[in-house]
Scaffold this motif. Structure first.
Motif, short mmCIF file in Angstrom:
data_model
loop_
_atom_site.label_atom_id
_atom_site.label_comp_id
_atom_site.label_asym_id
_atom_site.label_seq_id
_atom_site.Cartn_x
_atom_site.Cartn_y
_atom_site.Cartn_z
N LEU A 15 0.73 -1.25 -0.12
CA LEU A 15 -0.02 0.00 -0.03
C LEU A 15 0.89 1.25 0.10
O LEU A 15 0.55 2.24 -0.64
CB LEU A 15 -1.01 0.03 1.25
N ALA A 16 2.01 1.36 0.66
CA ALA A 16 2.67 2.22 0.84
C ALA A 16 3.54 2.51 -0.36
O ALA A 16 3.74 3.65 -1.08
CB ALA A 16 3.89 2.09 1.91
N VAL A 17 4.27 1.55 -0.87
CA VAL A 17 5.05 1.36 -2.38
C VAL A 17 4.33 2.12 -3.41
O VAL A 17 4.94 2.65 -4.14
CB VAL A 17 5.78 0.11 -2.41
N PHE A 18 2.91 1.48 -3.68
CA PHE A 18 2.35 1.83 -4.76
C PHE A 18 1.40 3.13 -4.58
O PHE A 18 0.34 3.28 -5.15
CB PHE A 18 1.32 0.63 -5.18
N LEU A 67 -7.01 -3.21 -6.51
CA LEU A 67 -5.94 -4.09 -6.00
C LEU A 67 -5.52 -3.74 -4.56
O LEU A 67 -5.23 -4.68 -3.83
CB LEU A 67 -4.89 -4.14 -6.84
N ALA A 68 -5.55 -2.53 -4.23
CA ALA A 68 -5.18 -1.80 -2.90
C ALA A 68 -6.23 -2.54 -1.83
O ALA A 68 -5.82 -3.01 -0.81
CB ALA A 68 -5.06 -0.61 -2.87
N THR A 74 -9.65 -14.90 -4.90
CA THR A 74 -9.19 -13.57 -5.57
C THR A 74 -10.64 -12.79 -6.21
O THR A 74 -10.89 -11.71 -5.77
CB THR A 74 -8.27 -13.53 -6.73
N LEU A 75 -11.57 -13.67 -6.95
CA LEU A 75 -12.79 -12.78 -7.38
C LEU A 75 -13.77 -12.45 -6.31
O LEU A 75 -14.34 -11.56 -6.45
CB LEU A 75 -13.38 -14.11 -8.26
N GLN A 76 -13.65 -13.44 -5.27
CA GLN A 76 -14.42 -12.85 -4.18
C GLN A 76 -13.98 -11.72 -3.36
O GLN A 76 -14.71 -11.04 -2.63
CB GLN A 76 -14.64 -14.07 -3.25
N THR A 77 -12.60 -11.48 -3.21
CA THR A 77 -12.10 -10.46 -2.56
C THR A 77 -12.09 -9.18 -3.41
O THR A 77 -12.07 -8.02 -2.53
CB THR A 77 -10.85 -10.52 -1.89
N LEU A 78 -12.22 -9.19 -4.56
CA LEU A 78 -12.40 -7.97 -5.52
C LEU A 78 -13.56 -7.30 -5.11
O LEU A 78 -14.75 -7.89 -5.28
CB LEU A 78 -12.29 -8.46 -6.93
N PRO A 79 -13.64 -5.87 -4.91
CA PRO A 79 -14.87 -5.22 -4.78
C PRO A 79 -15.53 -5.33 -6.14
O PRO A 79 -15.06 -5.25 -7.29
CB PRO A 79 -14.36 -3.75 -4.48
#
Length: 662
Positions: free
Chosen positions: A145-148, A320-321, A510-515
């Protein structure tokens, strides 16, 4: 024999479909022949004035309602103040710092925690929950989160999560305990929870906006309402699942009713309760984008603003964040659910809790060094990395090279699937639609279910929403059909091939965690707005349950039945089709149920890409702050979901009885 077998069930469904198809195909001709517009549209004079009544009630509640020494507005302001105080403290702690005064005269008393201190703290919590590997994963997620360049927005989102999750978890726990103790409370809560989980979020954003105003407090209230129901349900199930011998031991020890609950049942159910907390966290993170529409800010606002600008790179990067934060919090909460009590080592407090001492030292050191080295306090902007242009260029490349292919697929599906199904549902007369739904529910679950289904569909017609409800059902039906067509084979593959299963289920995670909003951005860029784009987004969002329940159902088939099939000489194909799939049917139906629930929740969000259904009605209500319109349209969506849920649950239960699994 064949006629009797068909007549026992198949003939009923065939006749119901044939009647519905005939009336749908010829409803316009019937209307012209009878000169009766009511055949295709519910008479306006018969419509319920519910929308106006709800709006008037909320206006009265805000402007005139009072209770002895205080008004309803005073009550909402008090609730807002109670929520806002800790939320503002966390924002100050994580990102804004503590100041005295306002405007130009404001003086900073203390800075916020540095990015280094936050990462070390969250890693220490993860280490306490499990081990150094989880601590590394969680630490790397927050470092990402910091780097991007997503740190500031991520900390605002984290502050919202740290307020909403404890309120949602504690409130759900209390309601679940009350329902566990008092059967009447459970009977009252069950339909309320059904509505909370099926009414689209946009629908209750409007009254919350009216009651609490625009801002983070209203967003937090909406988030808690959205995230609390799973905690209530899991609490009830977990307390009932406590082994009887544990409860009996508590009674023999002389525990009072209060002691029995808090010192015996709740501790015994803690691992299961932590699963509920995990669900609250995931739903809270899924809500952050929607809540940003009424002032939540943070990563959700970044995704929403990118969607409005069609900024594919910025939207995916912010999305993605959220996914990275969701992974970190999800893994940490799961670790707490699995955590067992460990023997504490001897020595002083620092020896017993080395990570606590480390965290305190890091916070103190970064507070001091941050005054002289800005890079210690805030991640250097010059070192941030952005992937936004990469995503945008990738999407442009796909559009340039595959536009004709995508257009051909889109045209084919529109011409041969979407438009014919839409025409079929749009032509169903409202009166026959109510009767047909009631008959289908009666056939599956008895007269009570049939009456309930007919009444719920009647509510939709009586509020003038039949045409838009049919568009919703058509879009949901096609999307769920395709998601099931894709999901069940993937689930079978995952169950039959463990190696492939790990990859497939990882993708589903991954699909379930994507908003949900994140799906709209690439879909709109590739297919533009319209029903086809909405269908693709819904399929992607609702695919996971179909895959997971299929895989779980096949793995849950008793080994002795598989062994019996092998002894009988069944091939691998025969084992799958004649033993595993029939026994997994209840799980497949439950997966279908959950796929429908997710599809309906996503359809409301796809109103942003041009659908003309109930979701659009709810979204328009939000933009106009029309509480009555939003609630009535939201209830219509909820009633479709409840009808589908009850019918599929009855089918699953009937299949279990036929298979002897109950």
């Amino acid at each position: 024999m064949t006629v009797r077998r068909i007549g026992s069930g198949g003939l009923f469904w065939l006749g119901l479909f044939a009647a519905t198809w005939a009336l749908s195909a010829y409803s316009f001709q019937i209307y012209k022949a009878l000169d009766a517009r009511w055949v295709i549209r519910f008479p306006k004079g018969w419509q319920l004035p519910l929308e106006r009544r709800i709006s008037d009630f909320l206006d009265w509640l805000v402007d005139s309602a009072s209770f002895y020494f205080f008004s309803f507005k005073d009550l909402t302001r008090a609730i807002a103040a109670v929520i806002e105080a800790p939320y503002q403290f966390l924002r100050n702690l994580l990102i804004e710092g503590f100041v005295s005064g306002q405007g130009d005269s404001a003086v900073q008393i203390a800075p916020s925690l540095s990015w280094i201190a936050v990462i070390v703290t969250i890693a220490a919590i993860a280490h306490y929950a499990r081990d150094i590997w989880l601590a590394t994963l969680v630490g790397l997620c927050f470092l990402y989160l910091a780097v991007f360049g997503q740190w500031d927005s991520a900390m605002i989102t984290l502050a919202s999560v740290l307020i909403a999750v404890p309120i949602g978890a504690a409130g759900g726990l209390m309601l679940g305990i009350a329902a566990f103790r008092v059967p009447l409370v459970e009977r009252i809560l069950r339909p309320v929870l059904d509505l909370m989980q099926t009414v689209p979020v946009f629908a209750y954003l409007v009254p919350i906006l009216i009651l609490f105003g625009f801002g983070p407090v209203a967003a937090l209230v909406a988030t808690v309402i959205y995230a609390m129901p799973p905690m209530v349900r899991i609490t009830i199930v977990s307390l009932r699942a406590v082994p009887p011998e544990i409860a009996e031991a508590g009674r023999m020890a002389g525990c009072t009713r209060r002691q029995m609950m808090w010192k015996v049942l709740v501790p015994a159910a803690t691992p299961s309760l932590m699963v509920g907390v995990n669900q609250v966290i995931m739903l809270t993170l899924n809500m952050v984008i929607i809540a940003s529409m009424i002032g939540a800010g943070g990563l959700g606002f970044d995704v929403l603003s990118s969607l409005r600008r069609l900024d594919i790179g910025g939207g995916i990067e912010a999305g993605l964040a959220i996914v990275v934060m969701a992974i970190a919090l999800d893994r940490a909460s799961q670790a707490f659910a699995d955590r067992t009590m460990r023997h504490a080592p001897g020595g002083n407090i620092l020896q017993r809790h080395p990570w606590t001492g480390t965290v305190v030292l890091v916070i103190a050191a970064t507070l001091i060094l941050g005054r002289f080295l800005p890079a210690v306090q805030s991640y250097p902007e010059a070192l941030t990395v952005t992937t936004g242009p990469v995503w945008s260029q990738a999407m442009e490349w796909i559009n340039v090279n595959f536009f004709d292919t995508f257009e051909a697929i889109k045209t084919f599906i529109l011409q041969w699937l979407l438009l014919p199904v839409k025409k079929f549902f749009a032509g169903i007369p409202w009166a026959w639609g109510i009767i047909a739904t009631g008959l289908a529910a009666w056939r599956v679950g008895g007269w009570r279910l049939g009456l309930l289904a007919a009444l719920l569909m009647g509510f939709i017609a009586a509020n003038g929403l039949w045409a838009k409800a049919m568009v919703t059902i058509y879009l949901c039906g096609v999307s769920v059909f395709l998601a099931t067509l894709i999901g069940i084979p993937l689930g079978i593959w995952a169950a039959e091939r463990p190696g492939a299963g790990r990859v497939i289920l990882g993708i589903m995670d991954t699909l379930q965690t994507l908003p949900s909003f994140v799906y709209l951005i690439p879909v709109v860029m590739l297919f533009r707005v319209g029903d086809f784009s909405a269908m693709v987004a819904v399929i992607l969002y609702a695919l996971a349950p179909a895959v997971r329940y299929a895989a779980h159902g096949l793995r849950a088939v008793p080994p002795e039945l598989i062994e019996a099939g092998l002894v009988s000489g069944c091939t691998r194909r025969q084992l799958l089709w004649r033993i595993k799939l029939p026994l997994a049917t209840p799980h497949l139906l439950l997966g279908l149920n959950q796929t429908i629930m997710l599809a309906l929740s996503m359809l409301v969000i796809t109103a942003l890409v041009g659908t003309r259904d109930l979701g659009q009605e709810v979204y328009i209500a939000l933009t106009k702050a029309n509480a009555g319109q939003g609630i009535v349209a939201g209830l219509a969506v909820a009633f479709i979901a409840i009808t589908a849920d009850r019918i599929l649950s009855a089918l699953a239960e009937g299949q279990r009885r036929r298979l002897g699994l109950t």
